[in-house]
Enzyme design. Structure first.
Site, PDB file in Angstrom:
ATOM      1  N   ASP A   6     -19.996  -8.047 -27.130  1.00  0.00           N
ATOM      2  CA  ASP A   6     -20.413  -9.365 -27.626  1.00  0.00           C
ATOM      3  C   ASP A   6     -20.909 -10.125 -26.397  1.00  0.00           C
ATOM      4  O   ASP A   6     -20.119 -10.565 -25.569  1.00  0.00           O
ATOM      5  CB  ASP A   6     -19.197 -10.078 -28.252  1.00  0.00           C
ATOM      6  N   LYS A  68     -28.019 -17.697 -22.084  1.00  0.00           N
ATOM      7  CA  LYS A  68     -28.489 -16.953 -23.257  1.00  0.00           C
ATOM      8  C   LYS A  68     -29.502 -17.779 -24.061  1.00  0.00           C
ATOM      9  O   LYS A  68     -30.331 -17.237 -24.764  1.00  0.00           O
ATOM     10  CB  LYS A  68     -27.282 -16.581 -24.132  1.00  0.00           C
ATOM     11  N   GLU A 146     -24.841 -10.497 -34.765  1.00  0.00           N
ATOM     12  CA  GLU A 146     -23.459 -10.967 -34.604  1.00  0.00           C
ATOM     13  C   GLU A 146     -22.715 -11.092 -35.943  1.00  0.00           C
ATOM     14  O   GLU A 146     -21.570 -10.644 -36.050  1.00  0.00           O
ATOM     15  CB  GLU A 146     -23.434 -12.299 -33.843  1.00  0.00           C
ATOM     16  N   ASP A 169     -19.570 -19.204 -37.857  1.00  0.00           N
ATOM     17  CA  ASP A 169     -19.393 -18.967 -36.421  1.00  0.00           C
ATOM     18  C   ASP A 169     -19.692 -20.227 -35.624  1.00  0.00           C
ATOM     19  O   ASP A 169     -20.843 -20.623 -35.484  1.00  0.00           O
ATOM     20  CB  ASP A 169     -20.326 -17.815 -36.000  1.00  0.00           C
TER      21      ASP A 169
HETATM   22  P1  ADP Z   1     -19.959 -18.278 -27.786  1.00  0.00           P
HETATM   23  O1  ADP Z   1     -20.151 -17.516 -29.040  1.00  0.00           O
HETATM   24  O2  ADP Z   1     -20.853 -19.474 -27.648  1.00  0.00           O
HETATM   25  O3  ADP Z   1     -19.971 -17.430 -26.560  1.00  0.00           O
HETATM   26  P2  ADP Z   1     -17.064 -18.600 -28.210  1.00  0.00           P
HETATM   27  O4  ADP Z   1     -16.937 -18.026 -29.542  1.00  0.00           O
HETATM   28  O5  ADP Z   1     -16.416 -17.896 -27.081  1.00  0.00           O
HETATM   29  O6  ADP Z   1     -18.550 -18.974 -27.828  1.00  0.00           O
HETATM   30  O7  ADP Z   1     -16.466 -20.087 -28.301  1.00  0.00           O
HETATM   31  C1  ADP Z   1     -16.382 -20.922 -27.203  1.00  0.00           C
HETATM   32  C2  ADP Z   1     -15.829 -22.245 -27.660  1.00  0.00           C
HETATM   33  O8  ADP Z   1     -14.534 -22.055 -28.215  1.00  0.00           O
HETATM   34  C3  ADP Z   1     -15.684 -23.246 -26.529  1.00  0.00           C
HETATM   35  O9  ADP Z   1     -16.279 -24.474 -26.905  1.00  0.00           O
HETATM   36  C4  ADP Z   1     -14.179 -23.394 -26.414  1.00  0.00           C
HETATM   37  O10 ADP Z   1     -13.810 -24.690 -26.051  1.00  0.00           O
HETATM   38  C5  ADP Z   1     -13.708 -23.106 -27.815  1.00  0.00           C
HETATM   39  N1  ADP Z   1     -12.290 -22.739 -27.849  1.00  0.00           N
HETATM   40  C6  ADP Z   1     -11.693 -21.647 -27.356  1.00  0.00           C
HETATM   41  N2  ADP Z   1     -10.375 -21.683 -27.541  1.00  0.00           N
HETATM   42  C7  ADP Z   1     -10.107 -22.866 -28.168  1.00  0.00           C
HETATM   43  C8  ADP Z   1      -8.918 -23.522 -28.636  1.00  0.00           C
HETATM   44  N3  ADP Z   1      -7.729 -22.968 -28.480  1.00  0.00           N
HETATM   45  N4  ADP Z   1      -9.068 -24.726 -29.239  1.00  0.00           N
HETATM   46  C9  ADP Z   1     -10.268 -25.286 -29.388  1.00  0.00           C
HETATM   47  N5  ADP Z   1     -11.418 -24.731 -28.983  1.00  0.00           N
HETATM   48  C10 ADP Z   1     -11.338 -23.526 -28.367  1.00  0.00           C
HETATM   49 MG    MG Z   2     -20.253 -15.925 -30.215  1.00  0.00          MG
END
Ligand code: ADP
Ligand code: MG
Length: 349
Positions: A6, A68, A146, A169
């Site tokens: 991912d 990205k 995704e 998502d």
């Molecule tokens: P992407 O698909 O953009 O790479 P992710 O799915 O990894 O992103 O999500 C990242 C987001 O998830 C960030 O904004 C982060 O703050 C949020 N996040 C991760 N853990 C928590 C949590 N425990 N509570 C709230 N938000 C969270």
């Molecule tokens: Mg993602």
């Protein structure tokens, strides 16, 4: 060996198929997520992941995140002293770091990969992603969407035909809604919509707007460069927001000149401040359903993906929107990588 990756805007993850199930591979810091961040020192030393993100607060001009977003474009940045890098090259650095972790964990360097891309990625963006994989030294066996990967992690392949999943998502900076369905053993994305300017980062801004004016900072914060000030406030908001996913109040704190300054934010205040953002979650869902002429009642599952769906205010908004609880049997941070590993397993038979 084939791995599933991912390659996210905010975080990336790598997984493999083992003993009939997908498994995540931890990085060198034992974390399952690796921030999609790159930082290059003046002497040319390259940092990827958490160590790169940590440098954001004191060396923002040497650090890049969210690249990205420019995948498939000519946009580039010059970090450190060397030549400028585009999104493909920085993505290749992230991929290489994930492959290093896989090699350390599995004792063998993966030679092939399934890499996920957003459903809305065009041909150029897909080619750039494929190229990043090649630069990192793997054969990209397949790029998969995704939401398709997420649906595989939640077991869509074991459902009957025409039992649609709605994949919700919410990541760091993007919001994607997709309706995914299996028909005659082909999994297809029937509709995809979203808001590419909505994600956890916006919720950070809401917290920051609430808490930063309460900090008793004198001139110390003002004296910093705007980039450093923003980075500090962003990191403080990020910590506070994660804490509010499980606590009813928390500190919003920053350290300036070695001194910690903090204020308190409650979950209730945050929920109030985030209301305009929560409202924006609905329209893309309505649009996706309309595009394939479905009602919420036609959906077999509503699955949560992306770290920002861990916020209770987001889950509550969704439960109200659909009148039922979403499926959260798979960790939302891991679903896409695990699904890519399911695809890797299917490919390797
Ligand atoms: P992407 O698909 O953009 O790479 P992710 O799915 O990894 O992103 O999500 C990242 C987001 O998830 C960030 O904004 C982060 O703050 C949020 N996040 C991760 N853990 C928590 C949590 N425990 N509570 C709230 N938000 C969270
Ligand atoms: Mg993602």
């Amino acid at each position: 060996m084939i791995v599933g990756i991912d390659l996210g805007t905010t975080n990336s993850a790598i997984a493999y198929w083992h003993d009939g199930e997908p498994r995540l591979i931890p990085n060198a810091l034992k974390g399952e997520l690796t921030p999609s961040a790159v930082s290059i020192e003046k002497n040319g030393a390259v940092h990827v992941g958490s160590s790169a993100l940590d440098r954001m607060a004191f060396a923002p001009e040497q650090t890049a995140t969210s690249f990205k977003r420019w995948m498939g474009t000519k946009q580039n940045v010059r970090l450190g002293r060397g030549k400028p890098h585009d999104a493909t090259e920085m993505s290749a650095m992230v991929l290489r770091s994930l492959l290093d972790d896989a090699e350390a964990h599995l004792g063998e360097r993966p030679t092939e990969a399934v890499i996920t891309v957003p459903a809305y990625f065009n041909d150029k963006q897909r080619k750039a992603t494929r190229r990043a994989g090649e630069m990192a030294g793997v054969v990209v066996r397949r790029l998969i969407n995704e939401p398709t990967a997420a649906a595989l992690a939640f077991g869509l392949q074991d459902k009957e035909d025409r039992e649609p999943f709605l994949v919700f998502d919410l990541g760091g900076g993007t919001f994607d809604v997709s309706i995914v369905e299996k028909f005659e053993n082909i999994i297809e994305v029937r509709a995809s919509s979203g808001d590419n300017r909505l994600g956890g980062d916006d919720f950070n801004e809401a917290i920051s707007a609430l808490a930063a004016p309460r900090l008793d900072v004198d001139d110390a914060l003002e004296a910093l460069s705007p980039a450093k000030r923003n980075a500090l406030l962003f990191l403080a908001a990020e910590r506070a927001r994660r804490a509010l996913s499980t606590a009813s109040e928390t500190d919003f704190s920053i350290v300036v000149d070695g001194e910690e300054i903090s204020s308190i934010v409650t979950a209730e205040e945050f929920s109030h401040a985030a209301a305009p953002l929560l409202k924006r979650l609905k329209e893309p869902v309505v649009r996706a359903l309309r595009d394939c002429q479905m009602d919420p009642g036609d959906l077999s599952e509503i699955v949560l993906v992306g770290g920002a769906t861990r916020m209770p205010i987001v889950r509550n908004a969704l439960t109200r929107m659909f009148g039922r609880f979403p499926n959260n049997s798979i960790h939302p941070d891991h679903a896409v990588a695990l699904g890519a590993a399911v695809q890797a397993g299917l490919l390797s038979g």
